[in-house]
Design an enzyme around this catalytic site. Structure first.
Site, PDB file in Angstrom:
ATOM      1  N   ASP A  74     -14.792  27.071   0.792  1.00  0.00           N
ATOM      2  CA  ASP A  74     -14.914  26.951   2.250  1.00  0.00           C
ATOM      3  C   ASP A  74     -14.668  25.567   2.926  1.00  0.00           C
ATOM      4  OD1 ASP A  74     -17.454  26.052   1.289  1.00  0.00           O
ATOM      5  OD2 ASP A  74     -18.478  27.876   1.898  1.00  0.00           O
ATOM      6  N   ASN A 143     -30.156  32.201   3.511  1.00  0.00           N
ATOM      7  CA  ASN A 143     -29.909  33.639   4.163  1.00  0.00           C
ATOM      8  C   ASN A 143     -29.331  34.475   3.180  1.00  0.00           C
ATOM      9  OD1 ASN A 143     -27.535  32.716   4.402  1.00  0.00           O
ATOM     10  ND2 ASN A 143     -27.141  32.914   6.779  1.00  0.00           N
ATOM     11  N   HIS A 145     -26.272  33.925   1.770  1.00  0.00           N
ATOM     12  CA  HIS A 145     -24.829  34.083   2.033  1.00  0.00           C
ATOM     13  C   HIS A 145     -24.334  33.230   0.625  1.00  0.00           C
ATOM     14  CE1 HIS A 145     -24.693  29.744   3.988  1.00  0.00           C
ATOM     15  NE2 HIS A 145     -24.670  29.482   2.561  1.00  0.00           N
ATOM     16  N   GLU A 150     -21.531  35.083   5.553  1.00  0.00           N
ATOM     17  CA  GLU A 150     -23.096  35.367   6.098  1.00  0.00           C
ATOM     18  C   GLU A 150     -23.370  36.701   6.302  1.00  0.00           C
ATOM     19  OE1 GLU A 150     -24.342  32.492   6.188  1.00  0.00           O
ATOM     20  OE2 GLU A 150     -23.781  31.273   8.273  1.00  0.00           O
TER      21      GLU A 150
HETATM   22  C1  F6R Z   1     -20.931  25.806  -0.128  1.00  0.00           C
HETATM   23  C2  F6R Z   1     -21.163  27.053  -0.013  1.00  0.00           C
HETATM   24  C3  F6R Z   1     -22.480  27.465   0.488  1.00  0.00           C
HETATM   25  C4  F6R Z   1     -23.551  26.731  -0.259  1.00  0.00           C
HETATM   26  C5  F6R Z   1     -25.041  27.324   0.141  1.00  0.00           C
HETATM   27  C6  F6R Z   1     -25.931  26.675  -0.565  1.00  0.00           C
HETATM   28  O1  F6R Z   1     -19.428  25.409  -0.446  1.00  0.00           O
HETATM   29  O2  F6R Z   1     -20.260  27.771  -0.051  1.00  0.00           O
HETATM   30  O3  F6R Z   1     -22.523  29.066   0.268  1.00  0.00           O
HETATM   31  O4  F6R Z   1     -23.296  27.008  -1.620  1.00  0.00           O
HETATM   32  O5  F6R Z   1     -25.077  27.254   1.401  1.00  0.00           O
HETATM   33  O6  F6R Z   1     -26.125  25.107  -0.094  1.00  0.00           O
HETATM   34  P1  F6R Z   1     -26.937  23.977  -0.712  1.00  0.00           P
HETATM   35  O7  F6R Z   1     -26.454  23.790  -2.118  1.00  0.00           O
HETATM   36  O8  F6R Z   1     -26.719  22.940   0.110  1.00  0.00           O
HETATM   37  O9  F6R Z   1     -28.224  24.458  -0.722  1.00  0.00           O
END
Ligand code: F6R
Length: 249
Positions: A74, A143, A145, A150
């Site tokens: 992303d 959440n 995701h 989302e």
């Molecule tokens: C990042 C991504 C997100 C993160 C997720 C966890 O490229 O796609 O899905 O993996 O939000 O984020 P952290 O590791 O910061 O807790």
């Protein structure tokens, strides 16, 4: 190593550093077995340690990324690759500039494409042309995701633009100087792109994620918890620390 539901394997790590080492060894093994592997990569706090260990493995001559191709999950809308808050910048800083990967073999959705829809369709097409993702690295959002898919009413399969939820915005707040700097939208690989990966490596650490991790793998498969779709994937390896696995048996 415990057996989870379905084809999921669960590897319990002592702590963040241990999780990172296990993950790097796992990715390193994939590259040793398939030097031209197609890797799906994630950003955020979770994979930082993994990237550090992978960089060390390259420096030690244990693995090479010369033929590896990568596709990131992303990118924030509106951020260029030179913006220190962009995921393109993160990848350069945390991994790419420390390893021997060819820049043209690294792919990240553009946050600034003039035609977002075309960019998304082109991204999916590029992955297809490479034969699909061999190993997809994932973190887990608070959440539920994965990527920036989302919670919602349906699983969106293709790469798409997404409005980020309050939960995601507040979780990612610490990467930005000011609240108003956080982009409200992003481009993300869709659930189909993630699900079509041959193998998935999900990393989770910290007690704050214990509940959502449990729900993802023991609750119903629902777009309200996007990561719950992983229950149906044939080859998921979950590496999580003790704190994140606190609710598992
Ligand atoms: C990042 C991504 C997100 C993160 C997720 C966890 O490229 O796609 O899905 O993996 O939000 O984020 P952290 O590791 O910061 O807790």
């Amino acid at each position: 190593m415990d057996r989870g539901r379905g084809f999921m394997r669960i590897i319990k790590a002592e702590d963040y550093d241990h999780m990172s080492k296990i993950a790097a060894d796992f990715i390193g093994a994939e590259i040793m077995l398939k030097p031209d592997a197609v890797l799906g990569l994630a950003t955020g706090s979770t994979p930082v340690g993994t990237y550090k260990y992978l960089s060390e493995m390259v420096k030690a001559g244990e693995i090479s990324f010369k033929e590896v191709r990568t596709f990131n999950l992303d990118e924030y809308e509106g951020l260029t690759a030179s913006d220190p808050c962009s995921y393109a910048f993160y990848m350069k800083e945390k991994l790419f500039e420390h390893i021997d990967i060819l820049p043209e073999n690294t792919h990240i959705p553009s946050g600034t494409a003039s035609d977002g829809e075309k960019e998304c369709a082109g991204y999916d097409a590029m992955i297809d042309e490479c034969g699909g993702i061999d190993l997809q690295l994932l973190g887990l959002g608070h959440n539920g995701h994965i990527g920036f898919n989302e919670p919602g009413n349906s699983f969106i399969t293709k790469t798409h633009r997404v409005e980020l939820t309050e939960s995601t915005l507040s979780a990612n707040r610490h990467f930005f100087h000011k609240e108003e700097d956080i982009p409200g939208a992003a481009y993300t690989l869709g659930m189909g792109g993630i699900f079509c990966s041959k193998r998935i490596l999900l990393l989770v650490f910290g007690k704050e994620k214990a509940e959502i991790l449990y729900e993802a793998f023991h609750g119903p498969v629902t777009p309200l918890v996007p990561s719950s779709l992983l229950q149906l994937h044939r080859d998921v390896v979950l590496v999580a620390d003790k704190a994140a696995l606190a609710l598992f048996d």
